[in-house]
Design a protein around this motif. Structure first.
Motif, PDB file in Angstrom:
ATOM      1  N   UNK A  98     -29.161 -27.832 -77.931  1.00 24.83           N
ATOM      2  CA  UNK A  98     -29.172 -26.870 -76.835  1.00 24.83           C
ATOM      3  C   UNK A  98     -29.085 -25.465 -77.420  1.00 24.83           C
ATOM      4  N   UNK A  99     -29.945 -24.574 -76.944  1.00 23.71           N
ATOM      5  CA  UNK A  99     -29.969 -23.190 -77.412  1.00 23.71           C
ATOM      6  C   UNK A  99     -29.664 -22.301 -76.210  1.00 23.71           C
ATOM      7  N   UNK A 100     -28.634 -21.475 -76.352  1.00 27.20           N
ATOM      8  CA  UNK A 100     -28.281 -20.532 -75.305  1.00 27.20           C
ATOM      9  C   UNK A 100     -29.254 -19.366 -75.371  1.00 27.20           C
ATOM     10  N   UNK A 101     -30.024 -19.156 -74.303  1.00 22.43           N
ATOM     11  CA  UNK A 101     -31.070 -18.150 -74.290  1.00 22.43           C
ATOM     12  C   UNK A 101     -30.573 -16.840 -73.688  1.00 22.43           C
ATOM     13  N   UNK A 102     -29.824 -16.915 -72.589  1.00 22.39           N
ATOM     14  CA  UNK A 102     -29.396 -15.706 -71.899  1.00 22.39           C
ATOM     15  C   UNK A 102     -28.121 -15.991 -71.123  1.00 22.39           C
ATOM     16  N   UNK A 103     -27.320 -14.940 -70.941  1.00 21.07           N
ATOM     17  CA  UNK A 103     -26.106 -15.022 -70.128  1.00 21.07           C
ATOM     18  C   UNK A 103     -26.145 -13.873 -69.133  1.00 21.07           C
ATOM     19  N   UNK A 104     -26.011 -14.197 -67.868  1.00 25.47           N
ATOM     20  CA  UNK A 104     -25.935 -13.193 -66.821  1.00 25.47           C
ATOM     21  C   UNK A 104     -24.498 -13.221 -66.306  1.00 25.47           C
ATOM     22  N   UNK A 105     -23.677 -12.208 -66.649  1.00 24.88           N
ATOM     23  CA  UNK A 105     -22.264 -12.242 -66.272  1.00 24.88           C
ATOM     24  C   UNK A 105     -22.073 -12.070 -64.769  1.00 24.88           C
ATOM     25  N   UNK A 106     -21.018 -12.697 -64.271  1.00 29.40           N
ATOM     26  CA  UNK A 106     -20.727 -12.640 -62.843  1.00 29.40           C
ATOM     27  C   UNK A 106     -19.887 -11.457 -62.439  1.00 29.40           C
ATOM     28  N   UNK A 107     -19.271 -10.800 -63.408  1.00 30.73           N
ATOM     29  CA  UNK A 107     -18.427  -9.644 -63.096  1.00 30.73           C
ATOM     30  C   UNK A 107     -16.959 -10.020 -63.023  1.00 30.73           C
ATOM     31  N   UNK A 108     -16.131  -9.075 -62.618  1.00 35.28           N
ATOM     32  CA  UNK A 108     -14.692  -9.337 -62.562  1.00 35.28           C
ATOM     33  C   UNK A 108     -14.327 -10.285 -61.415  1.00 35.28           C
ATOM     34  N   UNK A 109     -13.215 -10.957 -61.564  1.00 33.91           N
ATOM     35  CA  UNK A 109     -12.724 -11.904 -60.564  1.00 33.91           C
ATOM     36  C   UNK A 109     -12.457 -11.181 -59.237  1.00 33.91           C
ATOM     37  N   UNK A 110     -12.878 -11.799 -58.144  1.00 34.84           N
ATOM     38  CA  UNK A 110     -12.676 -11.230 -56.812  1.00 34.84           C
ATOM     39  C   UNK A 110     -11.496 -11.841 -56.075  1.00 34.84           C
ATOM     40  N   UNK A 111     -10.899 -12.884 -56.659  1.00 32.64           N
ATOM     41  CA  UNK A 111      -9.767 -13.552 -56.008  1.00 32.64           C
ATOM     42  C   UNK A 111      -8.708 -13.906 -57.047  1.00 32.64           C
ATOM     43  N   UNK A 112      -8.096 -12.896 -57.711  1.00 32.62           N
ATOM     44  CA  UNK A 112      -7.097 -13.213 -58.731  1.00 32.62           C
ATOM     45  C   UNK A 112      -5.901 -13.962 -58.137  1.00 32.62           C
ATOM     46  N   UNK A 113      -5.274 -14.768 -58.975  1.00 31.76           N
ATOM     47  CA  UNK A 113      -4.150 -15.603 -58.563  1.00 31.76           C
ATOM     48  C   UNK A 113      -2.875 -15.053 -59.188  1.00 31.76           C
ATOM     49  N   UNK A 114      -1.844 -14.923 -58.383  1.00 31.05           N
ATOM     50  CA  UNK A 114      -0.543 -14.482 -58.886  1.00 31.05           C
ATOM     51  C   UNK A 114       0.284 -15.720 -59.210  1.00 31.05           C
ATOM     52  N   UNK A 115       0.774 -15.790 -60.453  1.00 33.51           N
ATOM     53  CA  UNK A 115       1.609 -16.922 -60.865  1.00 33.51           C
ATOM     54  C   UNK A 115       2.967 -16.381 -61.297  1.00 33.51           C
ATOM     55  N   UNK A 116       3.977 -17.247 -61.209  1.00 30.80           N
ATOM     56  CA  UNK A 116       5.334 -16.840 -61.544  1.00 30.80           C
ATOM     57  C   UNK A 116       5.979 -17.914 -62.396  1.00 30.80           C
ATOM     58  N   UNK A 117       6.668 -17.476 -63.435  1.00 28.61           N
ATOM     59  CA  UNK A 117       7.436 -18.368 -64.289  1.00 28.61           C
ATOM     60  C   UNK A 117       8.799 -17.716 -64.480  1.00 28.61           C
ATOM     61  N   UNK A 118       9.812 -18.236 -63.798  1.00 28.84           N
ATOM     62  CA  UNK A 118      11.134 -17.621 -63.841  1.00 28.84           C
ATOM     63  C   UNK A 118      11.098 -16.258 -63.171  1.00 28.84           C
ATOM     64  N   UNK A 119      11.485 -15.219 -63.886  1.00 24.22           N
ATOM     65  CA  UNK A 119      11.483 -13.859 -63.350  1.00 24.22           C
ATOM     66  C   UNK A 119      10.190 -13.103 -63.644  1.00 24.22           C
TER      67      UNK A 119
END
Length: 88
Positions: A28-49
């Motif tokens: 398989x040869x990667x020919x082109x990449x068309x980026x989707x841009x920045x995330x439109x629905x970021x997720x907030x996660x919490x670990x302790x404080x």
């Protein structure tokens, strides 16, 4: 939506055990990449404080990711080669 455009080349052969041609080498040869841009629905996660925000593709399954984080792989060409078996 990030789109990856790929060319696929398969080398097939036939053998006594499997009389139908089947691939034994796939490239398989990667020919082109068309980026989707920045995330439109970021997720907030919490670990302790500690609380942080990450892109949804790092946390959610594919069906719940935003359009920018989703990945699509498109096969541009698929080429099959079947060598004749003659030695050079």
């Amino acid at each position: 939506m990030t789109i990856y455009l790929v060319d696929i080349e398969q080398v097939t052969h036939t053998c006594p055990a499997h009389t139908d041609p089947h691939p034994y080498d796939t490239r398989r040869v990667l020919v082109d990449v068309i980026p989707g841009g920045p995330c439109r629905a970021p997720v907030t996660i919490r670990c302790g404080q500690v609380t942080t925000t990450i892109p949804c593709h790092r946390h959610e399954p594919a069906k719940r990711q935003c359009g920018a984080c989703r990945v699509i792989v498109t096969e541009r060409t698929i080429t099959n080669h079947h060598p004749t078996g003659a030695a050079a």
